[in-house]
Every structure is written in C-alpha cells, then in structure tokens.
Motif scaffolding. Structure first.
Motif, mmCIF file in Angstrom:
data_model
loop_
_atom_site.group_PDB
_atom_site.id
_atom_site.type_symbol
_atom_site.label_atom_id
_atom_site.label_comp_id
_atom_site.label_asym_id
_atom_site.label_seq_id
_atom_site.Cartn_x
_atom_site.Cartn_y
_atom_site.Cartn_z
ATOM 1 N N ASP A 70 5.294 43.390 6.179
ATOM 2 C CA ASP A 70 6.493 43.720 6.185
ATOM 3 C C ASP A 70 7.186 43.254 4.961
ATOM 4 O O ASP A 70 7.316 42.052 4.869
ATOM 5 C CB ASP A 70 7.364 43.713 7.522
ATOM 6 C CG ASP A 70 8.718 44.227 7.428
ATOM 7 O OD1 ASP A 70 8.767 45.043 6.865
ATOM 8 O OD2 ASP A 70 9.318 43.703 8.396
ATOM 9 N N LEU A 71 7.913 43.896 3.934
ATOM 10 C CA LEU A 71 8.476 43.338 2.688
ATOM 11 C C LEU A 71 9.987 43.963 2.947
ATOM 12 O O LEU A 71 10.168 44.754 2.140
ATOM 13 C CB LEU A 71 7.991 43.961 1.560
ATOM 14 C CG LEU A 71 6.246 43.510 1.326
ATOM 15 C CD1 LEU A 71 5.782 44.147 0.065
ATOM 16 C CD2 LEU A 71 6.269 41.976 1.192
ATOM 17 N N VAL B 172 1.097 38.029 -0.615
ATOM 18 C CA VAL B 172 2.151 38.919 -0.872
ATOM 19 C C VAL B 172 2.187 39.528 -2.088
ATOM 20 O O VAL B 172 2.223 40.725 -2.429
ATOM 21 C CB VAL B 172 3.624 38.123 -0.785
ATOM 22 C CG1 VAL B 172 4.697 39.024 -1.073
ATOM 23 C CG2 VAL B 172 3.883 37.783 0.797
ATOM 24 N N PRO C 290 8.995 37.754 3.439
ATOM 25 C CA PRO C 290 7.724 38.873 3.698
ATOM 26 C C PRO C 290 7.161 38.278 5.107
ATOM 27 O O PRO C 290 6.957 36.883 5.142
ATOM 28 C CB PRO C 290 6.961 38.518 2.606
ATOM 29 C CG PRO C 290 7.844 38.052 1.404
ATOM 30 C CD PRO C 290 8.925 37.422 2.262
ATOM 31 N N ARG D 286 1.384 43.495 -3.027
ATOM 32 C CA ARG D 286 2.122 44.193 -3.992
ATOM 33 C C ARG D 286 1.553 44.782 -5.194
ATOM 34 O O ARG D 286 1.871 45.895 -5.444
ATOM 35 C CB ARG D 286 3.400 43.365 -4.344
ATOM 36 C CG ARG D 286 4.316 42.858 -3.351
ATOM 37 C CD ARG D 286 5.493 42.128 -3.834
ATOM 38 N NE ARG D 286 6.652 42.062 -3.013
ATOM 39 C CZ ARG D 286 7.577 40.953 -2.866
ATOM 40 N NH1 ARG D 286 7.324 39.909 -3.530
ATOM 41 N NH2 ARG D 286 8.447 41.181 -1.919
#
Length: 275
Positions: A263-264, A13, A270, A17
């Motif tokens: 998908d966040l 994650v 997440p 990002r």
C-alpha cells in the motif's frame, strides 16, 4: 508489525515501484512446504528455527525447515496413514495429487533439514531415534536426490504419518519479487524419541526457542525474520499451549493464500497489507 500488516523496507518499496512503472510480469510462484516443529518446554512450548546460510535465497534469515515441492513428491507411491490425498485436497485447496505432493514435501524436507522423520511401522506408531549412521546415510542420499522419499520409506517398511502434520496457512510471495513461492505452513509435534539435528548444509545456526521469545528477539533486532515467519510465530504463541495449537489448526484456512499487498498512500508510510 500489526495483525493486518507491516512496514515496508525502503529497498522493497523502490523495487515495487520500479516493477509497476515498467509493467513487470510476475514470476510464477514455486509450490513449497515448511514445518513448525514444536516440543513441550515446561508449561510452555518451543519451536525449531534455522538460519539460512548467507549464500542462499533469504540468507541470514531465521525460518522453519522447508523447501520446494519436487517432481518426485507428486509421483510418490507410498504407504500412507491419516487423511488421504482427497481430504488433504480440501484442506489445501489443491487437486489430490498436488495435495499429496505438498504433504510429501513437508515430511521430506523436515527429515532432510532437521533429521526428524514423520513415519512409522504402521498407522499408530512413529519411528524412534533416527540419528544413527545408517539413517544419516539415508538422509544424505535423499538430500542428494540419489533416492526418492517413497523409496526410502518402502525400503524400511515405513508408513508416512500424514496425520502428524497439521495444516496452518498458505503464503504467496508478492508479485514484484523476482523469486516467488506458494508456501504451505504446517505444524507438527516432535515425535517422542527423536531429536532435531543440525544436518542441513542450508543452515548455519539452529535452535529451539519459545515463540514469544523469538518475537521479542526479532523486535529487538537480534533475529532477522521475514513477515510470514513473524506472523506465524505470533499466531502459534497466541494459541497458548500445544493443545491450543492443535485446536487452532483444526479450524484454520490453509487453502486461501495470504499475499502481502504493498500500500503506497499519498503522504503516508508505505505498508504491506495482508490479504
């Protein structure tokens, strides 16, 4: 993990990002092929898995025999049985020469990494035991790129049995990963008279295991597997038996890639979504 997605590890994650924040450019994926070797086990069936050595990409993970497509795979001129490159092009969503390369890579890699040869003297037969010293020397020459796959087969007057490979799916690594693969998954029944061998220097453990048992052990933290491996094991397990796997393969879309998307959600966990 569910049928449409799976939880995203925190490290991935943060990596995703950072990639997005920095406007990273996706690395081009390398085309690859992997093979689920299957064999009967009583009323059930087993799949052959290998654990990649720690120093490799995906080290410590259990996976199926496979690897990248080589230039020699697309330039191979060899005797061919089963669907021709034009038919494979339709099933795999590639041009005929590229589709031939993927099929050749699948057959080559399963010989290099498992000692199983999907070839025979003619279009209706398969070679038997290929574990002797002469075959092992040939496998090592192939693995060391001292001989091409087509030359190996031609030297022994063998025909590639492309009909023994059943296309199953296609996965592309998420865009934020630094090393990406466009991997075609195939299933194949272990030919009668042949046996898998722990011959590849890329694996430190191999085993035959029922797909359902592999999933259970992965869920318990005993086996580490990437999502494409887990999803594929669940799919073949759901087929019920070997005949069911063959029937399912005939209807599967192996041309449209599955690319996990991160998908966040605001305030949510997440999650990778398959699509």
């Amino acid at each position: 993990m569910t049928i449409d997605g799976f939880a995203a590890p925190p490290a991935l994650v943060e990596h995703a990002r950072r990639f997005r924040a920095e406007g990273g450019t996706p690395a081009p994926p390398r085309v690859a092929a992997t093979v689920l070797l299957l064999r009967p086990a009583g009323d059930d069936f087993e799949v052959y898995v290998i654990r990649r050595v720690a120093a490799m990409t995906f080290g410590g993970m259990y996976a199926f025999p496979g690897g990248g497509v080589d230039r020699s795979d697309s330039q191979a001129h060899l005797d061919w049985a089963g669907p021709g490159p034009a038919e494979w092009a339709i099933r795999l969503g590639q041009a005929p020469d590229a589709a031939q390369a993927v099929v050749c890579a699948a057959a080559r890699e399963v010989f290099e990494e498992a000692g199983v040869l999907l070839a025979g003297p003619d279009a209706a037969t398969v070679v038997g035991d290929v574990s002797g010293d002469d075959w092992e020397a040939a496998r090592q020459d192939l693995e060391g790129r001292r001989v091409g796959f087509a030359d190996l087969l031609a030297g022994r007057r063998l025909t590639l049995r492309s009909d023994l490979l059943l296309p199953w799916s296609r996965w592309i690594t998420p865009e934020f990963e630094p090393r990406r693969f466009d991997t075609y998954f195939f299933v194949a029944l272990l030919p009668e008279g042949q046996r898998t061998r722990d011959v590849s220097g890329e694996a430190d453990h191999t085993m035959w295991i029922r797909p359902a048992d592999a999933l259970a052990r992965a869920g318990a933290g005993e086996l580490t597997m990437l999502p494409p491996t887990l999803v594929t094991l669940a799919q073949v397990a759901a087929a019920g038996d070997l005949a069911g796997v063959a029937r399912a393969a005939a209807d599967r879309d192996a041309a449209t890639p599955v690319t996990p998307r991160l998908d966040l959600p605001e305030g949510g966990e997440p999650r990778f979504v398959l699509g």
